[in-house]
Design a protein around this motif. Structure first.
Motif, PDB file in Angstrom:
ATOM      1  N   ASN A   1      -7.320  -3.092   7.246  1.00 51.97           N
ATOM      2  CA  ASN A   1      -7.842  -2.819   5.911  1.00 51.97           C
ATOM      3  C   ASN A   1      -6.765  -2.021   5.185  1.00 51.97           C
ATOM      4  OD1 ASN A   1      -8.106  -0.057   6.531  1.00 51.97           O
ATOM      5  ND2 ASN A   1     -10.230  -0.279   7.134  1.00 51.97           N
ATOM      6  N   THR A   2      -6.996  -1.731   3.929  1.00 50.10           N
ATOM      7  CA  THR A   2      -5.968  -1.082   3.118  1.00 50.10           C
ATOM      8  C   THR A   2      -5.525   0.255   3.696  1.00 50.10           C
ATOM      9  OG1 THR A   2      -6.923  -2.146   1.179  1.00 50.10           O
ATOM     10  CG2 THR A   2      -5.401  -0.335   0.783  1.00 50.10           C
ATOM     11  N   LYS A   3      -6.468   1.119   4.051  1.00 47.87           N
ATOM     12  CA  LYS A   3      -6.114   2.449   4.557  1.00 47.87           C
ATOM     13  C   LYS A   3      -5.294   2.343   5.841  1.00 47.87           C
ATOM     14  CE  LYS A   3      -7.870   6.995   5.796  1.00 47.87           C
ATOM     15  NZ  LYS A   3      -9.020   7.893   5.870  1.00 47.87           N
ATOM     16  N   ASN A   4      -5.720   1.481   6.759  1.00 48.01           N
ATOM     17  CA  ASN A   4      -4.995   1.336   8.022  1.00 48.01           C
ATOM     18  C   ASN A   4      -3.583   0.804   7.814  1.00 48.01           C
ATOM     19  OD1 ASN A   4      -7.314   2.216   9.288  1.00 48.01           O
ATOM     20  ND2 ASN A   4      -7.939   0.179   9.956  1.00 48.01           N
ATOM     21  N   MET A   5      -3.433  -0.196   6.947  1.00 48.02           N
ATOM     22  CA  MET A   5      -2.103  -0.768   6.723  1.00 48.02           C
ATOM     23  C   MET A   5      -1.191   0.234   6.008  1.00 48.02           C
ATOM     24  SD  MET A   5      -2.366  -3.427   8.429  1.00 48.02           S
ATOM     25  CE  MET A   5      -0.797  -4.194   8.140  1.00 48.02           C
ATOM     26  N   LYS A   6      -1.728   0.996   5.062  1.00 49.52           N
ATOM     27  CA  LYS A   6      -0.934   2.034   4.407  1.00 49.52           C
ATOM     28  C   LYS A   6      -0.437   3.046   5.440  1.00 49.52           C
ATOM     29  CE  LYS A   6      -3.242   2.264  -0.088  1.00 49.52           C
ATOM     30  NZ  LYS A   6      -4.018   3.158  -0.969  1.00 49.52           N
TER      31      LYS A   6
END
Length: 102
Positions: free
Chosen positions: A43-48
């Protein structure tokens, strides 16, 4: 010659979900394993967090080496990491990113 770092102390607060529930926060984990596990439940947070910790190139390298991910997932990861790494990402949510097919 400088020894390449292969482990990192996990900071579970950086990620959306605790996918390493069986180990204590701050424990050493293998970098490739950390990237592999969190990229499977992306998800966005994990990939960031992964890109911030290890670089776009390292994350993509580990993703490419995973036999468990379909080619469609790998392509979606490349697109998403490009978006995350190349833009002010505060406004991005999972809806902005390329969809994954299951």
């Amino acid at each position: 010659m400088k020894k390449k770092k292969t482990q990192i102390k996990i900071d579970k607060s950086m990620f959306e979900f605790d996918l390493f529930w069986s180990i204590k926060d701050g424990s050493l984990v293998d970098i490739d394993t950390l990237i592999s596990v969190y990229s499977q439940y992306s998800n966005t947070k994990n990939m960031k967090a992964l890109v911030a910790l290890f670089s776009k190139e390292k994350v993509l390298s580990v993703i490419e080496s995973q036999d468990i991910l379909s080619d469609e997932h790998k392509i979606a990861h490349k697109i998403n990491i490009g978006i995350i790494n190349g833009t002010a990402t505060e406004n991005f949510t999972s809806e902005n990113l390329a969809p994954f097919t299951v």
